[in-house]
Design a protein around this motif. Structure first.
Motif, PDB file in Angstrom:
ATOM      1  N   PRO A  86     -12.241   8.717  11.683  1.00  0.00           N
ATOM      2  CA  PRO A  86     -12.222   9.562  10.486  1.00  0.00           C
ATOM      3  C   PRO A  86     -11.310  10.772  10.690  1.00  0.00           C
ATOM      4  N   ALA A  87     -10.415  10.966   9.740  1.00  0.00           N
ATOM      5  CA  ALA A  87      -9.428  12.034   9.863  1.00  0.00           C
ATOM      6  C   ALA A  87      -9.183  12.672   8.504  1.00  0.00           C
ATOM      7  N   CYS A  88      -8.483  13.774   8.540  1.00  0.00           N
ATOM      8  CA  CYS A  88      -8.082  14.462   7.325  1.00  0.00           C
ATOM      9  C   CYS A  88      -6.578  14.681   7.401  1.00  0.00           C
ATOM     10  N   HIS A  89      -5.875  14.219   6.371  1.00  0.00           N
ATOM     11  CA  HIS A  89      -4.421  14.352   6.328  1.00  0.00           C
ATOM     12  C   HIS A  89      -4.028  15.461   5.353  1.00  0.00           C
ATOM     13  N   VAL A  90      -3.145  16.330   5.803  1.00  0.00           N
ATOM     14  CA  VAL A  90      -2.586  17.361   4.930  1.00  0.00           C
ATOM     15  C   VAL A  90      -1.477  16.698   4.117  1.00  0.00           C
ATOM     16  N   GLN A  91      -1.732  16.518   2.819  1.00  0.00           N
ATOM     17  CA  GLN A  91      -0.753  15.886   1.939  1.00  0.00           C
ATOM     18  C   GLN A  91       0.374  16.845   1.566  1.00  0.00           C
ATOM     19  N   GLY A  92       0.068  18.106   1.479  1.00  0.00           N
ATOM     20  CA  GLY A  92       1.078  19.087   1.119  1.00  0.00           C
ATOM     21  C   GLY A  92       0.555  20.494   1.309  1.00  0.00           C
ATOM     22  N   LEU A  93       1.443  21.388   1.705  1.00  0.00           N
ATOM     23  CA  LEU A  93       1.140  22.807   1.880  1.00  0.00           C
ATOM     24  C   LEU A  93       2.363  23.580   1.415  1.00  0.00           C
ATOM     25  N   TRP A  94       2.148  24.541   0.528  1.00  0.00           N
ATOM     26  CA  TRP A  94       3.279  25.329   0.040  1.00  0.00           C
ATOM     27  C   TRP A  94       2.806  26.722  -0.341  1.00  0.00           C
ATOM     28  N   VAL A  95       3.584  27.705   0.063  1.00  0.00           N
ATOM     29  CA  VAL A  95       3.330  29.097  -0.296  1.00  0.00           C
ATOM     30  C   VAL A  95       4.558  29.616  -1.033  1.00  0.00           C
ATOM     31  N   HIS A  96       4.315  30.263  -2.151  1.00  0.00           N
ATOM     32  CA  HIS A  96       5.410  30.828  -2.948  1.00  0.00           C
ATOM     33  C   HIS A  96       6.232  31.770  -2.056  1.00  0.00           C
ATOM     34  N   PRO A  97       7.569  31.722  -2.158  1.00  0.00           N
ATOM     35  CA  PRO A  97       8.418  32.570  -1.307  1.00  0.00           C
ATOM     36  C   PRO A  97       8.073  34.060  -1.363  1.00  0.00           C
ATOM     37  N   ASP A  98       7.584  34.557  -2.498  1.00  0.00           N
ATOM     38  CA  ASP A  98       7.225  35.972  -2.603  1.00  0.00           C
ATOM     39  C   ASP A  98       6.026  36.341  -1.738  1.00  0.00           C
ATOM     40  N   HIS A  99       5.289  35.338  -1.268  1.00  0.00           N
ATOM     41  CA  HIS A  99       4.060  35.615  -0.520  1.00  0.00           C
ATOM     42  C   HIS A  99       4.081  35.074   0.901  1.00  0.00           C
ATOM     43  N   ARG A 100       5.236  34.621   1.354  1.00  0.00           N
ATOM     44  CA  ARG A 100       5.338  34.093   2.718  1.00  0.00           C
ATOM     45  C   ARG A 100       5.318  35.237   3.731  1.00  0.00           C
ATOM     46  N   GLY A 101       4.883  34.908   4.933  1.00  0.00           N
ATOM     47  CA  GLY A 101       4.830  35.905   6.000  1.00  0.00           C
ATOM     48  C   GLY A 101       3.576  36.757   5.966  1.00  0.00           C
ATOM     49  N   ARG A 102       2.603  36.397   5.141  1.00  0.00           N
ATOM     50  CA  ARG A 102       1.362  37.165   5.014  1.00  0.00           C
ATOM     51  C   ARG A 102       0.163  36.429   5.598  1.00  0.00           C
ATOM     52  N   GLY A 103       0.407  35.286   6.247  1.00  0.00           N
ATOM     53  CA  GLY A 103      -0.683  34.528   6.849  1.00  0.00           C
ATOM     54  C   GLY A 103      -1.393  33.575   5.907  1.00  0.00           C
ATOM     55  N   ILE A 104      -0.850  33.367   4.712  1.00  0.00           N
ATOM     56  CA  ILE A 104      -1.514  32.518   3.730  1.00  0.00           C
ATOM     57  C   ILE A 104      -1.542  31.061   4.194  1.00  0.00           C
ATOM     58  N   ALA A 105      -0.417  30.535   4.669  1.00  0.00           N
ATOM     59  CA  ALA A 105      -0.376  29.137   5.130  1.00  0.00           C
ATOM     60  C   ALA A 105      -1.346  28.947   6.302  1.00  0.00           C
ATOM     61  N   ARG A 106      -1.356  29.883   7.226  1.00  0.00           N
ATOM     62  CA  ARG A 106      -2.262  29.810   8.382  1.00  0.00           C
ATOM     63  C   ARG A 106      -3.719  29.749   7.911  1.00  0.00           C
ATOM     64  N   ARG A 107      -4.080  30.615   6.987  1.00  0.00           N
ATOM     65  CA  ARG A 107      -5.471  30.657   6.511  1.00  0.00           C
ATOM     66  C   ARG A 107      -5.830  29.385   5.742  1.00  0.00           C
TER      67      ARG A 107
END
Length: 156
Positions: A86-107
């Motif tokens: 049993p696994a979980c696949h990340v189908q997609g991850l995207w952060v708007h360019p105006d909000h990158r570098g704030r740890g949103i993708a990590r969280r």
């Protein structure tokens, strides 16, 4: 700046539609050859997303980050069996360019891992383009390791 992380509400067509736009942007960012969806395709994908998120088996899960009430980043998950586990696949991850570098993708990835554990997944699986050093670095920082290599050969 107030950042709220939560699941996409399948009861909100507008929210599901906005999520699908973000997911479309993730594909646009990853390939210069990507062809944008038509409005009819976007509506159909939104309806499919709502149906998937409403499934009793909770196979799919979508999270978003909202900055001051506006969607700023998204992640789409799909539970499946990989190598008979049993696994979980990340189908997609995207952060708007105006909000990158704030740890949103990590969280978003951390919250996804929490959900996958709750669902009984033994591991997370994610694909990253070789020309995306920021996402490669994030995955490595979060403890992800290369499990497979995807090769491609153009036939035209």
């Amino acid at each position: 700046m107030d950042i709220v992380y939560r699941s996409i509400d399948p009861g909100s067509y507008q929210e599901a539609y906005a999520f699908n736009l973000f997911w479309e942007y993730s594909w646009r960012d990853s390939s210069a050859a990507y062809i944008a969806d038509s409005e009819d395709e976007r509506r159909a994908k939104t309806e499919a997303l709502i149906a998937n998120l409403s499934r009793a088996d909770r196979k799919y899960h979508c999270l978003a980050a909202f900055v001051d009430g506006e969607m700023a980043g998204v992640i789409s998950l799909d539970r499946m069996s990989i190598d008979k586990r049993p696994a979980c696949h990340v189908q997609g991850l995207w952060v708007h360019p105006d909000h990158r570098g704030r740890g949103i993708a990590r969280r978003l990835k951390q919250l996804s891992e929490d959900w996958a554990r709750e669902m009984g997944s033994e591991f997370m699986d994610s694909n990253v383009r070789v020309d995306n050093p920021n996402m490669i670095a994030l995955n490595e920082q979060l403890g992800y390791e290369v499990a497979r290599l995807n090769f491609r050969k153009a036939l035209r």
